[in-house]
Design an enzyme around this catalytic site. Sequence first.
Site, mmCIF file in Angstrom:
data_model
loop_
_atom_site.group_PDB
_atom_site.id
_atom_site.type_symbol
_atom_site.label_atom_id
_atom_site.label_comp_id
_atom_site.label_asym_id
_atom_site.label_seq_id
_atom_site.Cartn_x
_atom_site.Cartn_y
_atom_site.Cartn_z
ATOM 1 N N GLN A 108 0.851 -1.197 0.000
ATOM 2 C CA GLN A 108 0.000 0.000 0.000
ATOM 3 C C GLN A 108 0.883 1.242 0.000
ATOM 4 O OE1 GLN A 108 -2.430 1.502 3.271
ATOM 5 N NE2 GLN A 108 -4.217 1.541 1.935
ATOM 6 N N TYR A 186 -5.711 11.136 3.719
ATOM 7 C CA TYR A 186 -4.293 11.365 3.425
ATOM 8 C C TYR A 186 -4.145 12.107 2.081
ATOM 9 C CZ TYR A 186 -3.672 8.375 7.471
ATOM 10 O OH TYR A 186 -3.727 7.858 8.747
ATOM 11 N N ARG A 233 -7.487 2.506 -3.132
ATOM 12 C CA ARG A 233 -8.385 2.607 -1.976
ATOM 13 C C ARG A 233 -8.950 4.020 -1.893
ATOM 14 N NH1 ARG A 233 -7.881 0.522 4.358
ATOM 15 N NH2 ARG A 233 -9.806 -0.663 4.131
ATOM 16 N N GLY A 323 -9.518 -6.631 8.754
ATOM 17 C CA GLY A 323 -8.447 -5.901 9.428
ATOM 18 C C GLY A 323 -8.187 -6.414 10.829
ATOM 19 N N ARG A 324 -8.856 -5.800 11.829
ATOM 20 C CA ARG A 324 -8.596 -6.107 13.232
ATOM 21 C C ARG A 324 -8.671 -7.582 13.582
ATOM 22 N NH1 ARG A 324 -12.267 -1.012 14.692
ATOM 23 N NH2 ARG A 324 -13.160 -1.808 12.741
HETATM 24 C C1 FNR Z 1 -6.000 0.576 9.983
HETATM 25 N N1 FNR Z 1 -6.516 0.901 8.724
HETATM 26 C C2 FNR Z 1 -5.652 1.283 7.728
HETATM 27 N N2 FNR Z 1 -6.126 1.595 6.478
HETATM 28 C C3 FNR Z 1 -5.272 1.867 5.469
HETATM 29 O O1 FNR Z 1 -5.719 2.104 4.355
HETATM 30 N N3 FNR Z 1 -3.925 1.832 5.674
HETATM 31 C C4 FNR Z 1 -3.379 1.567 6.885
HETATM 32 O O2 FNR Z 1 -2.162 1.521 7.020
HETATM 33 C C5 FNR Z 1 -4.264 1.320 7.959
HETATM 34 N N4 FNR Z 1 -3.794 1.090 9.213
HETATM 35 C C6 FNR Z 1 -4.619 0.688 10.219
HETATM 36 C C7 FNR Z 1 -4.097 0.336 11.459
HETATM 37 C C8 FNR Z 1 -4.911 -0.138 12.473
HETATM 38 C C9 FNR Z 1 -4.320 -0.522 13.780
HETATM 39 C C10 FNR Z 1 -6.304 -0.259 12.224
HETATM 40 C C11 FNR Z 1 -7.225 -0.806 13.289
HETATM 41 C C12 FNR Z 1 -6.833 0.101 11.008
HETATM 42 C C13 FNR Z 1 -7.929 0.648 8.401
HETATM 43 C C14 FNR Z 1 -8.136 -0.839 8.033
HETATM 44 O O3 FNR Z 1 -7.512 -1.141 6.801
HETATM 45 C C15 FNR Z 1 -9.627 -1.233 7.921
HETATM 46 O O4 FNR Z 1 -10.255 -0.434 6.956
HETATM 47 C C16 FNR Z 1 -10.362 -1.107 9.238
HETATM 48 O O5 FNR Z 1 -9.633 -1.681 10.287
HETATM 49 C C17 FNR Z 1 -11.752 -1.750 9.184
HETATM 50 O O6 FNR Z 1 -11.662 -3.150 9.002
HETATM 51 P P1 FNR Z 1 -11.901 -4.184 10.236
HETATM 52 O O7 FNR Z 1 -10.773 -3.987 11.170
HETATM 53 O O8 FNR Z 1 -13.210 -3.825 10.867
HETATM 54 O O9 FNR Z 1 -11.932 -5.544 9.597
HETATM 55 C C1 8K6 Z 2 -10.099 6.254 13.372
HETATM 56 C C2 8K6 Z 2 -8.594 6.253 13.344
HETATM 57 C C3 8K6 Z 2 -8.085 6.407 11.947
HETATM 58 C C4 8K6 Z 2 -6.667 6.003 11.840
HETATM 59 C C5 8K6 Z 2 -6.288 5.886 10.406
HETATM 60 C C6 8K6 Z 2 -5.331 4.799 10.162
HETATM 61 C C7 8K6 Z 2 -4.026 5.085 10.774
HETATM 62 C C8 8K6 Z 2 -3.706 3.994 11.670
HETATM 63 C C9 8K6 Z 2 -2.740 4.403 12.697
HETATM 64 C C10 8K6 Z 2 -2.647 3.299 13.658
HETATM 65 C C11 8K6 Z 2 -1.547 3.559 14.576
HETATM 66 C C12 8K6 Z 2 -1.123 2.295 15.178
HETATM 67 C C13 8K6 Z 2 0.020 2.595 16.054
HETATM 68 C C14 8K6 Z 2 0.541 1.371 16.694
HETATM 69 C C15 8K6 Z 2 1.659 1.757 17.574
HETATM 70 C C16 8K6 Z 2 1.950 0.684 18.556
HETATM 71 C C17 8K6 Z 2 2.953 1.203 19.529
HETATM 72 C C18 8K6 Z 2 3.063 0.327 20.699
#
Ligand code: FNR
Ligand code: 8K6
Length: 354
Positions: A108, A186, A233, A323-324
């Site tokens: 990505q 973004y 996306r 995702g999660r």
């Molecule tokens: C994300 N999501 C996300 N989306 C994206 O386009 N690029 C990214 O790097 C990230 N990073 C990211 C990190 C974390 C910790 C979360 C929880 C989410 C959004 C992700 O791709 C997805 O759209 C959502 O998490 C919803 O899907 P789930 O988790 O409900 O299956």
């Molecule tokens: C609703 C929130 C929208 C966030 C957009 C996606 C960006 C994801 C950023 C996730 C950050 C994760 C950081 C993990 C750090 C772990 C450190 C212990």
Amino acid sequence: RIIPSGQTTMDTLFQPYRLNDTLTLANRFMMAPLTRCMAGPGLVPTEQMAAYYGRRADIGLIISEATIIRPDGQGYPNTPGLYSAEQIEGWKKVTGAVHARGGKIFAQLWHVGRLSHPFFHNAEVLAPSAVAHEGTVPRMRDLVYQVPRALTESEIAQLVEDYAQAAANAIEAGFDGVEIHGANGYLIDQFLHHSSNLRTDSYGGSPEKMSRFALEVVDAIAARIGGDRTGLRLSPGAYVHLAGDARDRAVFDHLLAELNQRTLAYVHLGIFDDSLTFDYLDGRASDYLRARYDGHLVGVGNYSAETALDAIKAERFDLIAIGRPLIANPDYLAKVKKGEALTPYADTMLAELV
Ligand code: FNR
Ligand code: 8K6
């Protein structure tokens, strides 16, 4: 013999899915891109990341965590890059681990635009217009988002080239393709929404001009690595990092009509919960995309395998990104296949790459 109906219908999700002449996926599951902030020095992917992705290689198509195309695209600590020789070498370990287990993986490609901070790169923060996002960098609460400087047209041309170079680097690193991160507020998304794009030159002021940057990136990458290896996306509904505006709909109407004239691997919705509705889209963003985009559509956002199956049977989308649940369950696919209970996701799990 009576076959439990749940099992036979679930088969739909486990059948191979043909994207195009180049790519057929082993099943309809995709791993959603998930930022983990675990890259090593120089934003180089690590052995731990290779093992983490390798454990999930049974998923039809893994989308990597968002990966910055150049230093000023960074908005969070330790996010990997795809612009240095060391980063390309690091990614080879990741793609090698996934391919060794028969999987497929796209990178990505990411630039955060105004959601960057000089803390990360000591450079200017660049965006379509000089409009700040109000707030602070997550988990780095001392860093207040700044007013970005509006990009010049020649800087925009350079960015398009940098996206294309990062895509070429992804192929060199062994990726099967790239997903352009045009979602979640973004850089690319900042051009597509009125609240962040106040330009009056050839990149703002009308749906055609506001779509131009996204289409130039798509076209430059497709020309470099092939449209069949390029996904996109999008978040037509603004839900994070920027405010929506009813006029945005005309921008996405135009963009999607243009995308229908091109050949891409797929379009992927960017959202956290697909039950969200948007007034100016007359409902869910996924339904809006389905009505306007003719190619393969990837759904996402709080789906279980069961609810995804229902949505796919109803033809609301073609593939499901998870995702999660995949953070919490590296063996997600095997568990779903066997009907086993999943480990519930918790934010504390982000501290470790399991
Ligand atoms: C994300 N999501 C996300 N989306 C994206 O386009 N690029 C990214 O790097 C990230 N990073 C990211 C990190 C974390 C910790 C979360 C929880 C989410 C959004 C992700 O791709 C997805 O759209 C959502 O998490 C919803 O899907 P789930 O988790 O409900 O299956
Ligand atoms: C609703 C929130 C929208 C966030 C957009 C996606 C960006 C994801 C950023 C996730 C950050 C994760 C950081 C993990 C750090 C772990 C450190 C212990």
